[in-house]
Design an enzyme around this catalytic site. Structure first.
Site, short mmCIF file in Angstrom:
data_model
loop_
_atom_site.label_atom_id
_atom_site.label_comp_id
_atom_site.label_asym_id
_atom_site.label_seq_id
_atom_site.Cartn_x
_atom_site.Cartn_y
_atom_site.Cartn_z
N CYS A 96 0.84 -1.20 0.00
CA CYS A 96 0.00 0.00 0.00
C CYS A 96 0.88 1.24 0.00
CB CYS A 96 -0.90 0.01 1.23
SG CYS A 96 -1.89 -1.50 1.40
N ARG A 101 1.42 1.53 -5.88
CA ARG A 101 1.54 0.62 -4.74
C ARG A 101 0.23 -0.10 -4.43
NH1 ARG A 101 4.92 0.46 -0.72
NH2 ARG A 101 7.02 1.13 -1.14
N TRP A 121 -3.68 -1.89 -1.42
CA TRP A 121 -3.63 -3.16 -2.12
C TRP A 121 -4.07 -4.20 -1.11
CZ3 TRP A 121 -1.11 -7.94 -1.86
CH2 TRP A 121 -1.17 -8.73 -3.03
N ASN A 123 1.04 0.35 5.94
CA ASN A 123 1.51 -0.50 4.84
C ASN A 123 2.26 -1.66 5.45
OD1 ASN A 123 2.49 -1.51 2.36
ND2 ASN A 123 4.36 -0.32 2.57
N GLY A 124 1.88 -2.89 5.09
CA GLY A 124 2.55 -4.06 5.63
C GLY A 124 1.54 -5.12 6.02
N GLU A 141 10.72 -13.24 -19.11
CA GLU A 141 10.34 -11.85 -18.87
C GLU A 141 9.24 -11.43 -19.86
OE1 GLU A 141 10.23 -7.87 -17.50
OE2 GLU A 141 10.72 -9.80 -16.60
N LYS A 196 5.40 -10.10 -19.01
CA LYS A 196 4.82 -8.84 -19.47
C LYS A 196 3.48 -9.06 -20.15
CE LYS A 196 7.69 -5.98 -17.89
NZ LYS A 196 7.83 -6.90 -16.73
N GLU A 239 1.07 -9.69 -17.30
CA GLU A 239 0.83 -8.52 -16.46
C GLU A 239 -0.08 -7.49 -17.11
OE1 GLU A 239 4.68 -7.57 -13.69
OE2 GLU A 239 4.97 -7.39 -15.85
N HIS A 283 7.94 -32.15 -24.59
CA HIS A 283 7.77 -32.83 -23.30
C HIS A 283 6.54 -32.29 -22.57
CE1 HIS A 283 11.69 -34.83 -23.64
NE2 HIS A 283 12.11 -33.68 -24.17
N LYS A 317 3.27 -2.45 -7.63
CA LYS A 317 4.66 -2.40 -8.08
C LYS A 317 5.65 -2.88 -7.04
CE LYS A 317 7.79 0.39 -10.77
NZ LYS A 317 7.72 -0.62 -11.84
#
Length: 587
Positions: free
Chosen positions: A2, A27, A71, A97-98, A460, A464, A467, A483, A582
């Site tokens: 957050c 955040r 969040w 936040n936490g 990566e 993306k 995301e 496989h 983020k």
């Protein structure tokens, strides 16, 4: 994950807090809220959704206030679970936040003593604990309250009986901005850039009492001083500046970010804490883990000692150090909890730590023996772009420093100097990436295949696409398709093949032919015009030729643009993907 903000001064806190909240929205953006102290007492506004959706509805004001953008972790996304949270009396408001791991035990204890709770969150217990100890004074109450907490936190407290804010941290970042007869608080420095460039970073265990003209900080019962730092980012760097999305702006900023990062170490990197390590470990989470894998691939063939890469969240059994072991920890924010937890374990086991991060005075920087900062500037979009390629730029410098003997020094200074220009040439090929995105956006399922050093690039790229474009994308070494993944290939799936001329081109072509026989769309990214590849695939996209160790960066920029334009075509909220934030500061 957050974001918290605060203000105390002579101005109306409303526009300051709203502006700062918008700049920490990356955040979290499930809900938000503010609390103001004014002539009517302590007043609170809460809304579900992001700040920009409800900005005009906030009709409160005052010269002192706090704010929060959430969040969700504990408790559903709802107005009642939005911060700030109040104590029973309505005199104390907190934002947090936490994660409080023992909140159920604390909640049950407080309920048994007559406290009443209005939310499902873990954070609300903090307000009630401060209420219990408040008769001893505000700073003492906060200090006593946090002794009861297990977990991580950045806590900002507003009390209607005080003209001061109180803030403390453990495992979550806090920065205090110093103004002219006013002070600011935020989770991250970019939130404060329009108001002040002079900032103080709190350390774990710090408690700060913040007035409009004075900041007092205590740690372990003693008053301490913390250095004042100058933030060099311009306000324009945290604005879109005419771009539709921050992600596109930040992709296009990569040539300059890479140039700045390489230029910052023009005289050479600082020496590693151990000149000749017996073991080198790269670690990170998410995008930074993919950078760690590339670091392993770059360094391992060029030194005589073991080099490995481990994902930070899975680094539970720390390899024993032999007195000469070095870990390179990568994190965009420097606050990724899983990476920091892993680093603490490594330090306890005797490893020396090198950090690579984009944020000065971050938690990771403070833990490290040697700090390497990327110079990417603020990155606002949730999806990492320029911070990733800036990490790669530093890893090229690390490789050049660690490589032994002339035969291993394969990344020449001239190649590195040319790299920003090669990235700019890749960006100039955007029309081709847009056309390819129109095809890829039609599919819900995608494989990204590669071999050798391009496998982390494929990972990566798949991240993306997941995301920002909400595509089910899976990275796969080309040789592993047979496989299992072949069972999912067909006309309903697309494949992005990343192939350079130096990495088993023939085997990649064989895999592509086998995919085409199953009817899947195939788009190929190559590092040269290749007639045979072009005849085999549906669409070929060449990037500029470069030293084969540097092509992963060019392929990365190409896949970022592909993912961005896929997301744009599919109408996705590119800068704020659902369920993501983020800075991952919770386990």
């Amino acid at each position: 994950m957050c974001g918290i903000v605060g203000y105390v001064g002579s101005k109306d806190a409303r526009p300051v807090l709203l502006g700062a909240l918008e700049r920490v929205t990356y955040r979290g953006y499930d809900s938000f809220g503010l609390a103001f102290l004014n002539g009517r007492g302590l007043e609170v506004f809460k809304g579900v959704g992001s700040v920009d959706q409800h900005r005009d509805e906030v009709n409160l004001s005052g010269n002192i206030g706090i704010g929060h953008t959430r969040w969700a972790t504990v408790g559903a996304v709802s107005e009642r679970n939005a911060h700030p949270h109040l104590d029973c009396s309505g005199n104390i408001a907190i934002v947090h936040n936490g994660d409080i791991d023992n909140f159920r035990e604390l909640r049950d204890r407080l309920l048994s003593k007559g406290h009443s709770f209005q939310s499902e969150t873990d954070s609300e217990v903090i307000a009630h604990l401060i209420e219990v100890y408040r008769p001893a004074g505000l700073i003492s109450a906060v200090q006593q309250a946090v002794t009861q907490l297990e977990g991580s936190y950045a806590i900002l407290v507003l009390d209607r009986r005080s003209r001061h804010l109180v803030v403390t941290r453990k495992g979550s970042p806090v920065v205090i901005g110093l103004g002219d007869n006013e002070c600011f608080v935020a989770s991250d420095a970019p939130a404060l850039v329009p108001y002040t460039r002079r900032v103080v970073y709190l350390q774990d265990g710090d408690f700060a009492m913040i007035g409009n003209d004075r900041v007092q900080i205590w740690n372990d019962g003693k008053e301490v001083s913390r250095a004042v730092h100058q933030v060099n980012w311009a306000a324009s760097e945290i604005e879109k500046n005419g771009y539709e999305h921050f992600m596109l702006k930040e992709i296009l900023e990569q040539p300059q970010a890479i140039r700045n990062t390489l230029g910052a170490y023009g005289a050479g990197l600082p020496d590693f804490p151990i000149a000749h390590p017996d073991h080198l470990l790269f670690s990170g989470c998410g995008t930074s883990y993919h950078a760690a894998l590339i670091g392993e691939d770059l360094v391992s063939p060029r030194v005589s000692y073991p080099v490995t890469a481990k994902i930070g969240s899975e680094l539970t059994n720390v390899p024993p150090a032999n007195g000469n072991s070095v870990a390179v920890a990568l994190s965009q924010s420097g606050e990724t909890l899983d990476t920091i937890t892993a680093v603490k374990k490594l330090k306890d086991s005797g490893w020396k730590i090198v950090s690579i991060t984009n944020v000065q005075q971050s938690s990771l920087s403070l833990l490290a023996d040697t700090v390497l900062h990327t110079s990417a500037g603020p990155e606002i979009a949730v999806a990492a772009t320029k911070t990733f390629t800036s990490q790669l730029a530093l890893l090229y410098l690390v490789t050049s420093q660690l490589a032994k003997g002339p035969e291993t020094s394969v990344i020449s200074p001239s190649s590195l100097r040319a790299l920003p220009g090669k990235v700019q040439q890749t960006i100039a090929m955007t029309p081709g990436f847009q056309s390819a995105a129109e095809q890829l956006a039609k599919y819900e399922h995608m494989f990204v295949i590669a071999k050798g050093r391009n496998i982390p690039v494929a990972m990566e790229a798949a991240l993306k696409f997941k995301e920002v474009a909400y595509l089910h994308a899976e990275a796969c070494p080309a040789g592993e398709l047979k496989h299992g993944p072949f069972a999912l290939l067909g006309p309903e799936a697309s494949v992005l093949a990343i192939m350079d001329s130096a990495t088993e081109r023939t085997r990649m072509l064989t895999a592509i032919r086998e995919i085409k026989a199953r009817g899947s769309l195939v788009v190929a990214l190559t590092d040269r015009d290749d007639e045979e590849v072009e005849e085999t695939v549906d669409l070929m996209l060449p990037v500029p030729s470069a030293n084969s160790l540097l092509t992963p960066m060019l392929f990365t920029v190409a896949t970022q643009l592909l993912a961005y334009y896929c997301a744009r075509i599919r109408g996705c909220p590119i800068d704020r993907p659902r369920n993501l934030a983020k800075s991952v500061t919770v386990p």
